[in-house]
Design a protein around this motif. Structure first.
Motif, PDB file in Angstrom:
ATOM      1  N   UNK A  94       0.857  -1.184   0.000  1.00 47.94           N
ATOM      2  CA  UNK A  94       0.000   0.000   0.000  1.00 47.94           C
ATOM      3  C   UNK A  94       0.893   1.233   0.000  1.00 47.94           C
ATOM      4  N   UNK A  95       0.302   2.367  -0.367  1.00 45.79           N
ATOM      5  CA  UNK A  95       1.026   3.644  -0.297  1.00 45.79           C
ATOM      6  C   UNK A  95       0.883   4.140   1.133  1.00 45.79           C
ATOM      7  N   UNK A  96       1.926   3.968   1.917  1.00 51.04           N
ATOM      8  CA  UNK A  96       1.852   4.254   3.357  1.00 51.04           C
ATOM      9  C   UNK A  96       1.429   5.690   3.652  1.00 51.04           C
ATOM     10  N   UNK A  97       1.887   6.621   2.829  1.00 53.02           N
ATOM     11  CA  UNK A  97       1.571   8.035   3.076  1.00 53.02           C
ATOM     12  C   UNK A  97       0.092   8.352   2.860  1.00 53.02           C
ATOM     13  N   UNK A  98      -0.615   7.471   2.157  1.00 57.24           N
ATOM     14  CA  UNK A  98      -2.040   7.715   1.907  1.00 57.24           C
ATOM     15  C   UNK A  98      -2.923   7.151   3.012  1.00 57.24           C
ATOM     16  N   UNK A  99      -2.383   6.312   3.845  1.00 59.98           N
ATOM     17  CA  UNK A  99      -3.173   5.579   4.844  1.00 59.98           C
ATOM     18  C   UNK A  99      -3.836   6.514   5.851  1.00 59.98           C
ATOM     19  N   UNK A 100      -5.154   6.320   6.041  1.00 59.27           N
ATOM     20  CA  UNK A 100      -5.902   7.124   6.995  1.00 59.27           C
ATOM     21  C   UNK A 100      -6.951   6.257   7.689  1.00 59.27           C
ATOM     22  N   UNK A 101      -7.122   6.477   8.979  1.00 58.18           N
ATOM     23  CA  UNK A 101      -8.235   5.871   9.710  1.00 58.18           C
ATOM     24  C   UNK A 101      -9.391   6.853   9.622  1.00 58.18           C
ATOM     25  N   UNK A 102     -10.559   6.391   9.163  1.00 58.95           N
ATOM     26  CA  UNK A 102     -11.652   7.325   8.895  1.00 58.95           C
ATOM     27  C   UNK A 102     -12.942   7.023   9.655  1.00 58.95           C
ATOM     28  N   UNK A 103     -13.016   5.883  10.354  1.00 56.73           N
ATOM     29  CA  UNK A 103     -14.260   5.558  11.060  1.00 56.73           C
ATOM     30  C   UNK A 103     -13.992   4.576  12.188  1.00 56.73           C
ATOM     31  N   UNK A 104     -14.986   4.471  13.055  1.00 59.58           N
ATOM     32  CA  UNK A 104     -14.910   3.573  14.208  1.00 59.58           C
ATOM     33  C   UNK A 104     -16.252   2.864  14.356  1.00 59.58           C
ATOM     34  N   UNK A 105     -16.225   1.687  14.953  1.00 59.47           N
ATOM     35  CA  UNK A 105     -17.442   0.898  15.117  1.00 59.47           C
ATOM     36  C   UNK A 105     -17.411   0.224  16.487  1.00 59.47           C
ATOM     37  N   UNK A 106     -18.426  -0.556  16.789  1.00 65.34           N
ATOM     38  CA  UNK A 106     -18.476  -1.275  18.064  1.00 65.34           C
ATOM     39  C   UNK A 106     -19.112  -2.647  17.841  1.00 65.34           C
ATOM     40  N   UNK A 107     -18.717  -3.575  18.671  1.00 62.76           N
ATOM     41  CA  UNK A 107     -19.203  -4.947  18.592  1.00 62.76           C
ATOM     42  C   UNK A 107     -20.495  -5.085  19.394  1.00 62.76           C
ATOM     43  N   UNK A 108     -21.395  -5.924  18.896  1.00 65.86           N
ATOM     44  CA  UNK A 108     -22.617  -6.200  19.636  1.00 65.86           C
ATOM     45  C   UNK A 108     -23.007  -7.661  19.443  1.00 65.86           C
ATOM     46  N   UNK A 109     -23.784  -8.184  20.380  1.00 64.20           N
ATOM     47  CA  UNK A 109     -24.318  -9.543  20.272  1.00 64.20           C
ATOM     48  C   UNK A 109     -25.799  -9.409  19.962  1.00 64.20           C
ATOM     49  N   UNK A 110     -26.225 -10.089  18.912  1.00 62.13           N
ATOM     50  CA  UNK A 110     -27.622 -10.021  18.499  1.00 62.13           C
ATOM     51  C   UNK A 110     -28.268 -11.404  18.568  1.00 62.13           C
ATOM     52  N   UNK A 111     -29.585 -11.417  18.539  1.00 65.92           N
ATOM     53  CA  UNK A 111     -30.342 -12.664  18.486  1.00 65.92           C
ATOM     54  C   UNK A 111     -31.542 -12.448  17.571  1.00 65.92           C
ATOM     55  N   UNK A 112     -32.165 -13.513  17.088  1.00 61.03           N
ATOM     56  CA  UNK A 112     -33.335 -13.344  16.224  1.00 61.03           C
ATOM     57  C   UNK A 112     -34.431 -12.582  16.942  1.00 61.03           C
ATOM     58  N   UNK A 113     -35.179 -11.784  16.211  1.00 67.04           N
ATOM     59  CA  UNK A 113     -36.236 -10.972  16.815  1.00 67.04           C
ATOM     60  C   UNK A 113     -37.229 -11.824  17.614  1.00 67.04           C
ATOM     61  N   UNK A 114     -37.531 -12.995  17.119  1.00 63.99           N
ATOM     62  CA  UNK A 114     -38.510 -13.846  17.794  1.00 63.99           C
ATOM     63  C   UNK A 114     -37.960 -14.691  18.925  1.00 63.99           C
ATOM     64  N   UNK A 115     -36.684 -14.542  19.232  1.00 65.31           N
ATOM     65  CA  UNK A 115     -36.082 -15.357  20.291  1.00 65.31           C
ATOM     66  C   UNK A 115     -36.643 -15.018  21.665  1.00 65.31           C
ATOM     67  N   UNK A 116     -36.885 -16.056  22.445  1.00 69.12           N
ATOM     68  CA  UNK A 116     -37.376 -15.857  23.827  1.00 69.12           C
ATOM     69  C   UNK A 116     -36.285 -16.165  24.854  1.00 69.12           C
ATOM     70  N   UNK A 117     -35.086 -16.467  24.352  1.00 68.86           N
ATOM     71  CA  UNK A 117     -33.974 -16.752  25.266  1.00 68.86           C
ATOM     72  C   UNK A 117     -33.446 -15.441  25.834  1.00 68.86           C
ATOM     73  N   UNK A 118     -33.309 -15.387  27.134  1.00 72.34           N
ATOM     74  CA  UNK A 118     -32.824 -14.174  27.786  1.00 72.34           C
ATOM     75  C   UNK A 118     -31.300 -14.134  27.714  1.00 72.34           C
ATOM     76  N   UNK A 119     -30.786 -13.264  26.848  1.00 69.48           N
ATOM     77  CA  UNK A 119     -29.332 -13.089  26.704  1.00 69.48           C
ATOM     78  C   UNK A 119     -29.049 -11.617  26.971  1.00 69.48           C
ATOM     79  N   UNK A 120     -28.618 -11.322  28.184  1.00 70.37           N
ATOM     80  CA  UNK A 120     -28.420  -9.930  28.577  1.00 70.37           C
ATOM     81  C   UNK A 120     -26.988  -9.625  29.018  1.00 70.37           C
TER      82      UNK A 120
END
Length: 258
Positions: A94-120
Motif C-alpha cells: 500500500x502507499x503508506x503516506x495515503x493511509x488514513x483511519x476514517x471511522x470507528x465501530x463497536x461490537x454487539x451480540x444479536x439474536x433473532x427478533x422472535x427469540x425468547x432466550x434471555x441473553x443480557x
C-alpha cells in the motif's frame, strides 16, 4: 473520399479516443460492513466525475488482503481492522503516506427478533438453550477477531467452543441470525441496524475487552487509478463523508488515529 468526409471521420475518431480516455474504472476492495455507506458515497462521487466508474469488491478484510497480496488489480483498500493494513504495509503493498483511519465501530451480540432466550450479559451465552453462536472466522474476519479477543478477556472463548459457528464475513454472520439458524451472533452495531426487523441487540460486550474497531483506508501500491482512489479516500475523511458515515451509524475515529 471528400475532404469534408475525411474531416468528419477524423473528428469522430478523436471524440471516440477522448471518450475512451475519460472512461476510468476504479476498483475498491471494501470490508463488507462498510458496503452500504461506501456505495452511498460512491453514487455522489461518480455523479461529480463523468467517465469514472467505481467497481466494488466486498468481503472480509482478511480475504481482501490475500487478494491484494496475490496481485489483484485493486486501487483502494478499505479494511475493518488495522491488522490487515499493517501486514500489507509491511510488504510495501500500500502507499503508506495515503493511509488514513476514517471511522470507528463497536461490537454487539444479536439474536433473532422472535427469540425468547434471555441473553443480557456474556455469561448468558453459556445457557444450555443457546446452542449455536455465530462469529466471523477469526483467521480472516476482523469482527471474528474482535469477538475472540472479547470472549478470551471474559474467560469464555474455550468454554463456548462447542457452540461456535464460523462465518466467512460479518454480513454472513448477520444473515445466520436473521434467518434464525443460530441463537446469537457477534456483529457490528452498524450491521445490526440494517436488519432491525429480523434481529435485536442482546447486549454489547465492554469495549475494553477488545481492541478498538477502526477502519483504515489506503491507496494500493501500483494502483492504475491512484489519483482517483486518493480522491475517494479524501471523501471518506471529509465533512461530507463523515456525515454520511454517521448516518449509517459509524463513529468518527479517535483524533490520534486520523
Amino acid at each position: 473520399m471528400s475532404v469534408k468526409r475525411i474531416a468528419i471521420i477524423a473528428t469522430l475518431m478523436l471524440l471516440a479516443t477522448a471518450v475512451a480516455a475519460s472512461a476510468q474504472e476504479v476498483t475498491l476492495s471494501v470490508a463488507i460492513s462498510m458496503k452500504d455507506a461506501v456505495e452511498e458515497l460512491g453514487r455522489g462521487f461518480m455523479a461529480a466525475r463523468p467517465g469514472v466508474t467505481l467497481r466494488y469488491n466486498f468481503g472480509s478484510s482478511g480475504e481482501l488482503q490475500k487478494q491484494i497480496e496475490a496481485g489483484a488489480p485493486v486501487d483502494l483498500f478499505i479494511s475493518a481492522a488495522q491488522r490487515q493494513m499493517d501486514e500489507l504495509q509491511a510488504k510495501h503493498l500500500i502507499v503508506a503516506s495515503s493511509r488514513k483511519v476514517f471511522a470507528r465501530n463497536a461490537l454487539t451480540i444479536i439474536k433473532p427478533t422472535g427469540s425468547t432466550i434471555d441473553i443480557a450479559k456474556p455469561a448468558d451465552l453459556l445457557d444450555a438453550r443457546v446452542a449455536k453462536i455465530v462469529v466471523g472466522n477469526p483467521k480472516t474476519v476482523p469482527a471474528g477477531q474482535y469477538a475472540e479477543e472479547s470472549l478470551k478477556a471474559l474467560g469464555l472463548w474455550d468454554r463456548l467452543q462447542p457452540k461456535l459457528v464460523f462465518a466467512e464475513n460479518v454480513r454472513q454472520a448477520l444473515d445466520y441470525v436473521a434467518r434464525g439458524e443460530v441463537d446469537a451472533g457477534f456483529v457490528y452495531t452498524t450491521d445490526a441496524a440494517t436488519r432491525a426487523q429480523q434481529v435485536k441487540e442482546a447486549f454489547r460486550p465492554a469495549e475494553d475487552t477488545y481492541r478498538p474497531v477502526l477502519y483504515p483506508a489506503a491507496v494500493v501500491a501500483g494502483a492504475r487509478q491512484a489519483a482517483i482512489a486518493q480522491a475517494y479516500l479524501d471523501l471518506l475523511t471529509s465533512r461530507e463523508g463523515q456525515t454520511v458515515l454517521g448516518r449509517f451509524g459509524f463513529l468518527p475515529p479517535p483524533a490520534a488515529t486520523r
